[in-house]
Design an enzyme around this catalytic site. Structure first.
Site, PDB file in Angstrom:
ATOM      1  N   LYS A 126     -16.316 -12.534  52.932  1.00  0.00           N
ATOM      2  CA  LYS A 126     -17.830 -13.002  52.550  1.00  0.00           C
ATOM      3  C   LYS A 126     -18.304 -13.946  52.529  1.00  0.00           C
ATOM      4  O   LYS A 126     -17.733 -15.734  52.865  1.00  0.00           O
ATOM      5  CB  LYS A 126     -17.448 -12.538  51.159  1.00  0.00           C
ATOM      6  CG  LYS A 126     -18.110 -11.450  49.882  1.00  0.00           C
ATOM      7  CD  LYS A 126     -18.621 -10.872  50.441  1.00  0.00           C
ATOM      8  CE  LYS A 126     -19.222  -9.541  49.466  1.00  0.00           C
ATOM      9  NZ  LYS A 126     -19.336  -8.583  49.260  1.00  0.00           N
ATOM     10  N   ASP A 166     -25.473  -8.874  49.046  1.00  0.00           N
ATOM     11  CA  ASP A 166     -24.685  -8.826  48.071  1.00  0.00           C
ATOM     12  C   ASP A 166     -25.413  -9.144  46.965  1.00  0.00           C
ATOM     13  O   ASP A 166     -26.424  -9.244  47.292  1.00  0.00           O
ATOM     14  CB  ASP A 166     -22.984  -9.062  48.158  1.00  0.00           C
ATOM     15  CG  ASP A 166     -22.351  -8.675  47.198  1.00  0.00           C
ATOM     16  OD1 ASP A 166     -21.599  -8.057  47.359  1.00  0.00           O
ATOM     17  OD2 ASP A 166     -21.774  -9.412  46.486  1.00  0.00           O
TER      18      ASP A 166
HETATM   19  P1  NDP Z   1     -27.700  -6.788  42.865  1.00  0.00           P
HETATM   20  O1  NDP Z   1     -27.886  -8.521  43.669  1.00  0.00           O
HETATM   21  O2  NDP Z   1     -28.786  -5.629  43.736  1.00  0.00           O
HETATM   22  O3  NDP Z   1     -28.030  -6.447  42.163  1.00  0.00           O
HETATM   23  C1  NDP Z   1     -26.544  -6.551  40.642  1.00  0.00           C
HETATM   24  C2  NDP Z   1     -26.853  -6.145  39.077  1.00  0.00           C
HETATM   25  O4  NDP Z   1     -26.429  -6.080  38.289  1.00  0.00           O
HETATM   26  C3  NDP Z   1     -28.565  -6.439  38.958  1.00  0.00           C
HETATM   27  O5  NDP Z   1     -29.123  -5.954  37.371  1.00  0.00           O
HETATM   28  C4  NDP Z   1     -27.993  -7.680  37.363  1.00  0.00           C
HETATM   29  O6  NDP Z   1     -29.261  -8.188  37.065  1.00  0.00           O
HETATM   30  C5  NDP Z   1     -27.100  -6.842  37.365  1.00  0.00           C
HETATM   31  N1  NDP Z   1     -25.631  -8.061  37.135  1.00  0.00           N
HETATM   32  C6  NDP Z   1     -25.573  -9.278  37.899  1.00  0.00           C
HETATM   33  N2  NDP Z   1     -24.537  -9.979  37.176  1.00  0.00           N
HETATM   34  C7  NDP Z   1     -24.220  -9.327  35.922  1.00  0.00           C
HETATM   35  C8  NDP Z   1     -23.539  -9.217  34.490  1.00  0.00           C
HETATM   36  N3  NDP Z   1     -23.034 -10.336  34.346  1.00  0.00           N
HETATM   37  N4  NDP Z   1     -23.502  -8.583  33.361  1.00  0.00           N
HETATM   38  C9  NDP Z   1     -24.323  -7.414  33.368  1.00  0.00           C
HETATM   39  N5  NDP Z   1     -25.164  -6.836  35.057  1.00  0.00           N
HETATM   40  C10 NDP Z   1     -25.712  -8.281  35.861  1.00  0.00           C
HETATM   41  O7  NDP Z   1     -26.355  -6.489  43.272  1.00  0.00           O
HETATM   42  P2  NDP Z   1     -25.916  -4.986  44.500  1.00  0.00           P
HETATM   43  O8  NDP Z   1     -26.434  -3.975  43.598  1.00  0.00           O
HETATM   44  O9  NDP Z   1     -25.467  -5.155  45.871  1.00  0.00           O
HETATM   45  O10 NDP Z   1     -24.370  -5.467  43.757  1.00  0.00           O
HETATM   46  C11 NDP Z   1     -23.695  -4.927  43.028  1.00  0.00           C
HETATM   47  C12 NDP Z   1     -22.310  -4.626  42.937  1.00  0.00           C
HETATM   48  O11 NDP Z   1     -21.578  -3.866  43.736  1.00  0.00           O
HETATM   49  C13 NDP Z   1     -21.403  -6.574  43.255  1.00  0.00           C
HETATM   50  O12 NDP Z   1     -20.372  -6.148  42.543  1.00  0.00           O
HETATM   51  C14 NDP Z   1     -21.028  -6.541  44.925  1.00  0.00           C
HETATM   52  O13 NDP Z   1     -20.449  -6.983  45.358  1.00  0.00           O
HETATM   53  C15 NDP Z   1     -21.134  -4.795  44.751  1.00  0.00           C
HETATM   54  N6  NDP Z   1     -21.350  -4.259  45.878  1.00  0.00           N
HETATM   55  C16 NDP Z   1     -22.684  -3.915  46.890  1.00  0.00           C
HETATM   56  C17 NDP Z   1     -23.291  -3.712  48.013  1.00  0.00           C
HETATM   57  C18 NDP Z   1     -23.986  -3.917  48.611  1.00  0.00           C
HETATM   58  O14 NDP Z   1     -24.158  -3.440  49.631  1.00  0.00           O
HETATM   59  N7  NDP Z   1     -25.266  -4.408  48.048  1.00  0.00           N
HETATM   60  C19 NDP Z   1     -21.627  -3.156  48.877  1.00  0.00           C
HETATM   61  C20 NDP Z   1     -20.721  -2.833  48.149  1.00  0.00           C
HETATM   62  C21 NDP Z   1     -20.285  -3.662  47.630  1.00  0.00           C
HETATM   63  P3  NDP Z   1     -30.114  -8.608  37.396  1.00  0.00           P
HETATM   64  O15 NDP Z   1     -31.168  -7.752  37.280  1.00  0.00           O
HETATM   65  O16 NDP Z   1     -30.584 -10.085  35.404  1.00  0.00           O
HETATM   66  O17 NDP Z   1     -29.827  -9.908  38.057  1.00  0.00           O
HETATM   67  O1  2IT Z   2     -18.991  -5.839  49.157  1.00  0.00           O
HETATM   68  C1  2IT Z   2     -19.676  -5.383  49.929  1.00  0.00           C
HETATM   69  O2  2IT Z   2     -19.175  -4.179  51.044  1.00  0.00           O
HETATM   70  C2  2IT Z   2     -21.135  -5.876  50.330  1.00  0.00           C
HETATM   71  N1  2IT Z   2     -21.724  -6.451  49.634  1.00  0.00           N
HETATM   72  C3  2IT Z   2     -21.625  -4.802  52.194  1.00  0.00           C
HETATM   73  C4  2IT Z   2     -21.282  -5.936  53.057  1.00  0.00           C
HETATM   74  C5  2IT Z   2     -21.952  -5.919  54.354  1.00  0.00           C
HETATM   75  O3  2IT Z   2     -21.605  -6.244  55.772  1.00  0.00           O
HETATM   76  O4  2IT Z   2     -22.746  -4.628  54.594  1.00  0.00           O
END
Ligand code: NDP
Ligand code: 2IT
Length: 444
Positions: A126, A166
């Site tokens: 990460k 992420d």
């Molecule tokens: P994004 O940046 O696309 O979206 C994150 C969202 O969560 C945004 O709407 C953000 O708000 C909101 N957010 C962030 N912090 C807070 C908080 N403290 N309280 C409330 N809302 C919050 O990220 P992802 O959707 O990619 O990631 C979301 C989660 O999923 C994370 O835990 C990430 O590690 C996990 N994840 C992501 C993957 C991926 O492929 N992208 C894969 C697997 C897991 P705002 O719009 O205001 O920024």
């Molecule tokens: O938490 C996760 O699994 C991710 N943010 C995606 C990682 C990736 O390499 O696609």
């Protein structure tokens, strides 16, 4: 003292200022106790657990960037290369002010076991920065990404380490990062996933984490005689994971009624409108107050609150520790029957324990959100054979991988006498493959 307790005590001492990392390690080590007890001599002899809780390396660097007024800023950049026993390092980059080594170590540690569960050959890593993309212009984000990659490029490679997105890193950022890598190295390599479709990206990668979460959930529900059809769901987050989880829930006949961002939350009694959500969060990069303006029937509230809404199932898809015991109590009082993690470690240890004790279904993120990294690995495969698969082909593979994960974690839990405990099942199944690969490759 048992081997697990010894390692836990040492992790707590050595990483005292990193509560998220301690939390992630505690959950995994507590789950794998029966496996460790059964192999204690062999594992001790190879210092297996000592090595598993220590990243292979942590790279830290300075990232200077200039804003549109010409003022210079300095951010910290990191890559935590945690474990490459089963394949090249793989895992996302997070740009958020809260980023520090403890967050990236917890995420890298989780990624090792998640990537193992996908069955694909990828190790865990990460990275990211304390840069905050909120309110920055495209040009500022571009300059930041170029500066970040100017240092990171030394440490990655298609057989070494392949980052992706992420929190705060989506298609725009991956594009700028990729362009800078190519510019420095003059080489067109698969060193990032989540790329745009015109330059080596995979269809379904943007949707993969959210879709995968719902595919896994659907299978777990089936195994427990339940279904999504007609069910009210609460979802947190409004980013990549939340958006496509909401879309897939609707496709499978459920009604997701909430989403939230870091400032407020929406309750939409008619069901969240995905096109409006995408317009507001992905195109305008605005706050959810804009969603409310476009959907007058919806309610907007400042602060935190989605877990207070009556629902059948809950999907935390925003960030770590966003669902605590009080939230769990509110969900259960409102009739919630299952919590399925889309984010990484969104539920506190205490809340997880409480939810499981109350008899709800619960899947940990390292299993239920593995669809994103799984399709990232499929993007690497497509790049390696210089072909692009169709949407249907990738979606079918994603569905199969997530369905298999549901059965793998269920079977592992049952094998160790903890039927229905998918936390234990995911940790044991993820651990066994990594342990085997590490033991086979000697102590280093
Ligand atoms: P994004 O940046 O696309 O979206 C994150 C969202 O969560 C945004 O709407 C953000 O708000 C909101 N957010 C962030 N912090 C807070 C908080 N403290 N309280 C409330 N809302 C919050 O990220 P992802 O959707 O990619 O990631 C979301 C989660 O999923 C994370 O835990 C990430 O590690 C996990 N994840 C992501 C993957 C991926 O492929 N992208 C894969 C697997 C897991 P705002 O719009 O205001 O920024
Ligand atoms: O938490 C996760 O699994 C991710 N943010 C995606 C990682 C990736 O390499 O696609």
């Amino acid at each position: 003292m048992s081997y697990v307790d010894e390692i836990l005590a040492s992790v707590k001492t050595k990483n005292a200022g990193e509560p998220e990392f301690i939390q992630a390690v505690t959950e995994v080590l507590e789950s794998i106790r029966p496996v460790v007890d059964a192999h204690e001599e062999e594992y001790r002899a190879a210092a297996l657990l000592e090595r598993m809780v220590e990243p292979d390396r942590i790279i830290t660097f300075r990232v200077p960037w200039q804003d549109d007024e010409g003022k210079w800023h300095m951010q910290r950049g990191y890559r935590v290369q945690f474990n490459n026993a089963i394949g090249p390092y793989k895992g996302g980059l997070r740009f958020h002010p809260s980023v520090y080594p403890g967050i990236l170590k917890f995420l890298g540690f989780e990624q090792v076991f998640k990537n193992s569960l996908t069955t694909l050959p990828i190790g865990g890593a990460k990275g990211g920065s304390d840069f905050d993309p909120h309110g920055k212009s495209d040009a500022e984000v571009m300059r930041f990404c170029q500066s970040f990659m100017t240092e990171l490029y030394k440490y990655i490679g298609e057989n070494i380490d392949v980052p992706a997105g992420d929190i705060g890193v989506g298609g725009r950022e991956v594009g700028y990062l990729y362009g800078q890598y190519k510019r420095i190295t003059n080489s067109y390599e698969s060193i990032l996933t989540g790329k745009g479709m015109s330059f080596g990206g995979s269809l379904i990668r943007p949707e993969a984490t959210g879709y995968g979460l719902i595919y896994c959930t659907n299978e777990i529900l089936k195994m427990n005689g339940q279904s999504l059809e007609g069910k009210t769901c609460v979802v947190s987050g409004a980013g990549n994971v939340a958006t496509y989880a909401i879309e897939k829930l609707q496709q499978l006949g459920a009604k997701p009624v909430t989403c939230c961002d870091s400032t407020g939350w929406i309750y939409d009694p008619d069901g969240i409108d995905v096109d409006t959500l995408i317009e507001v969060k992905q195109v305008m990069r605005a706050r959810l107050t804009e969603y409310k303006k476009r959907r007058p029937n919806a309610e907007y509230h400042e602060g935190k609150g989605v877990w207070t809404v009556k629902c059948d199932y809950a999907f935390p898809c925003a960030t770590q520790n966003e669902l605590d015991v009080e939230d769990a109590k509110a969900l259960i009082a409102n009739g919630c029957k299952g919590v399925f993690e889309g984010a990484n470690m969104p539920t506190t240890l205490e809340a997880t324990k409480y939810i499981q004790e109350q008899g709800l279904l619960f899947t940990p993120g390292k299993a239920s959100n593995a669809g994103g990294v799984a399709v990232s690995a499929l993007e690497m495969s497509q790049n390696a054979e210089r072909l692009s698969w169709t949407r249907e082909e990738v979606d079918k593979m994603l569905l199969r991988i997530m369905t298999d994960i549901a059965h793998t974690i269920s079977d592992a839990a049952e094998k160790y006498g903890q039927k229905g405990n998918y936390v234990v099942g995911a940790n044991i199944a993820g651990f066994e493959k990594v342990a085997d690969a590490m033991l086979s490759q000697g102590v280093y």
